[in-house]
Design a protein around this motif. Structure first.
Motif, PDB file in Angstrom:
ATOM      1  N   ASN A  80       8.839 117.258  22.938  1.00 57.65           N
ATOM      2  CA  ASN A  80       8.881 116.534  21.831  1.00 57.65           C
ATOM      3  C   ASN A  80      10.475 115.940  21.584  1.00 57.65           C
ATOM      4  N   PHE A 121      12.342 117.846  27.509  1.00 63.39           N
ATOM      5  CA  PHE A 121      11.788 118.412  26.509  1.00 63.39           C
ATOM      6  C   PHE A 121      10.315 117.652  26.072  1.00 63.39           C
ATOM      7  N   VAL A 172      18.537 119.331  18.573  1.00 68.64           N
ATOM      8  CA  VAL A 172      19.506 120.255  19.427  1.00 68.64           C
ATOM      9  C   VAL A 172      20.597 119.309  19.895  1.00 68.64           C
ATOM     10  N   TYR A 226      11.985 114.507  19.029  1.00 66.44           N
ATOM     11  CA  TYR A 226      12.769 114.871  18.123  1.00 66.44           C
ATOM     12  C   TYR A 226      13.372 116.471  17.812  1.00 66.44           C
ATOM     13  N   LYS A 227      12.838 117.345  18.851  1.00 68.40           N
ATOM     14  CA  LYS A 227      13.588 118.637  19.006  1.00 68.40           C
ATOM     15  C   LYS A 227      14.848 118.491  19.726  1.00 68.40           C
TER      16      LYS A 227
END
Length: 92
Positions: free
Chosen positions: A70, A68, A77, A72-73
């Motif tokens: 980012n 990923f 998730v 924080y994503k």
């Protein structure tokens, strides 16, 4: 050959969030997933197989966290996956 600087994450917070998501989140997801499998299947036959498979699943989840862009994503998730697995365990 050194890595191209434009592909590396510059923010230390992004790197830390990817590491935390991969290391801690991946371990929690692995354990919860195997608890669900043990509740569904017969515990005595599957426990030994899950001990060997646990490391492979955990390492895979750790590596996925770095795919990923980012950090924080991936935390969001993994948190959603953890909440879903906890819901399944509660229902079972």
């Amino acid at each position: 050959m050194p890595a191209n600087k434009k592909h590396l994450t510059r923010s230390p917070w992004q790197r830390l969030s990817k590491f935390i998501a991969g290391f801690i989140g991946g371990y929690i997801i692995t354990q919860l997933l195997f608890i669900v499998v043990l509740k569904i299947a017969a515990p005595t036959e599957t426990l030994i197989s899950l001990q060997y498979g646990g490391f492979a699943v955990w390492v895979s989840l750790f590596l996925v966290s770095y795919l990923f862009k980012n950090g924080y994503k991936i935390l969001v998730v993994y948190t959603i996956i953890i909440a879903g697995l906890l819901g399944i365990i509660y229902i079972l």
